[in-house]
Design an enzyme around this catalytic site. Sequence first.
Site, PDB file in Angstrom:
ATOM      1  N   LYS A 127       0.828  -1.201   0.000  1.00 35.66           N
ATOM      2  CA  LYS A 127       0.000   0.000   0.000  1.00 35.66           C
ATOM      3  C   LYS A 127       0.868   1.259   0.000  1.00 35.66           C
ATOM      4  O   LYS A 127       2.041   1.227   0.407  1.00 35.66           O
ATOM      5  CB  LYS A 127      -0.877   0.028   1.259  1.00 35.66           C
ATOM      6  CG  LYS A 127      -1.949  -1.036   1.334  1.00 35.66           C
ATOM      7  CD  LYS A 127      -2.703  -0.933   2.642  1.00 35.66           C
ATOM      8  CE  LYS A 127      -3.804  -1.976   2.741  1.00 35.66           C
ATOM      9  NZ  LYS A 127      -4.913  -1.705   1.820  1.00 35.66           N
TER      10      LYS A 127
ATOM     11  N   ARG B 133     -10.876 -10.985   0.934  1.00 38.88           N
ATOM     12  CA  ARG B 133     -11.805 -11.925   0.285  1.00 38.88           C
ATOM     13  C   ARG B 133     -11.221 -13.346   0.264  1.00 38.88           C
ATOM     14  O   ARG B 133     -11.967 -14.316   0.227  1.00 38.88           O
ATOM     15  CB  ARG B 133     -12.132 -11.432  -1.125  1.00 38.88           C
ATOM     16  CG  ARG B 133     -10.979 -11.379  -2.089  1.00 38.88           C
ATOM     17  CD  ARG B 133     -11.240 -10.463  -3.272  1.00 38.88           C
ATOM     18  NE  ARG B 133     -11.303  -9.066  -2.856  1.00 38.88           N
ATOM     19  CZ  ARG B 133     -11.554  -8.060  -3.680  1.00 38.88           C
ATOM     20  NH1 ARG B 133     -11.744  -8.287  -4.976  1.00 38.88           N
ATOM     21  NH2 ARG B 133     -11.585  -6.822  -3.239  1.00 38.88           N
TER      22      ARG B 133
END
Length: 501
Positions: A282, A356
């Site tokens: 990130k 996920r």
Amino acid sequence: MLVRVVIDQPWNVPADVLAIPILGDLALDGPLGELDRRSSGELAALAAFGEINSERYCGTLVKPGDNAARRLLAIGAGNAAELDRETAVRIGAAAERRLGGRTVRSLAIWLDPLAAVLDGGADAVAGLVARGVVEGAFDPSTIYRDNVTTSPPRLDELILISGSGDAVALTRAAERGVIMGEGANLARTLSNRSANDVSPEVLAEEAWTIAERHGLWIDVMGPDRATELGMGMFMAVGRGSDNPPRMIVMRSGSEGQRDSLDRHLAIIGKGVTFDSGGISIKPSDRMEEMKMDKSGACTVIAAIATVARLAPGTPLLAVAPAVENMPGPHSTRPGDVVRALNGKWVDITNTDAEGRLILGDAMTYAERLGATHLVDVATLTGAVSRALGHLVTGAFAQPATFFSDVAAAAARAGERYWQLPLVDEYIKDMESWYGDMQNSSGAEGSLVKSGLFLREFATRPWAHLDIGGTGYIRKATPYAARGATGVTHATLVELALAGAA
């Protein structure tokens, strides 16, 4: 904190502070007029000055005059026609937070103005306001510091005043609200704790302590068992860190037991104790907030404990896959292909789409443990925040009848959701050369695609609640400290309690 209900007029009840909800234009007649008269016209004078109004959550301290309380607190509640359960909770929280830094041991709240207009009347208001007071007392700055002079007061007594009604029923509702608030604050405390404090192993230890306290069954799975079972997606995220992953499973009731609605409900929460993004690292801006990526797991752990307190033995399963997503010599690389627990091959094109992955294996495992209905909670995407902001949680679900149950629980809880569509045409964008699907496929429609990916791991009625925008706030509000919000805790509890015997 002792909760006491008094059937009386508000001016007769001694307390350090009496909170007076102000709905709409200040009409100084009836009981409100009597409060003003006894305050020697202070309410009217401050209203004329513009200090007191009905702007939501605006609080003004007022001299008491001949009222029994030592101080009055006028607290804005907005327009009467727009009062809802969320607002009722936040009025209680705003009253508590307005007293930050003050020496207050007893807070009285006058219920009648809210009970006159809110569906459910005084019983509903008592529970919601009491919950709000407890949630309003939460201050994350006290997690690591002993003395914070600006914190909301620690009350010895909360007094709820109603001009009429059944004191026993009102007390029962208020005590339920207190337990709900304490559960939300437990979730918030765990979520706010730093990554060097709460690793996957520590989160599992906290869950174990909570399970023992509330008589819950618990199992914690380490890397070896997870690998042996075939949790390829879960391990793909967890293997990069020196802090090994933990699959946390908690249960109320017996194995496979159905509730009164013929459900074995499972609540599943994303537990990324820190999310660097892995190899798909990130940007550094606000990366410190990524300790909050465990909020879903913290919420389901707290929710099953709350259900156990309110309705012991209610059948419920909580699954919290806990990992730390870090770059390292053993990290999953973009382009790695792994096999999920349900047998699907997943092409991991973005290691920062990790939530996920761990949720998918957790959902499959919940079904193997007998779950008939699934709800997952996750700080899954930034896209949901861009779409809905920080006040509305995004939701996906199938079938529609199950989402109706979730929405009804949310209405009782006073939480806001917006259902988003599962558009099958986007599935083509997720196709992979090497596997059954990719875990990420670009920015366009990414929010919908996240729901479509998770749907591949649900063969039972399922709802996905994306708290990427609502799970924590960056700025304090009149009703909440900055940091984790505890959102969805109340909805999950209400959903589970709908099936309590």
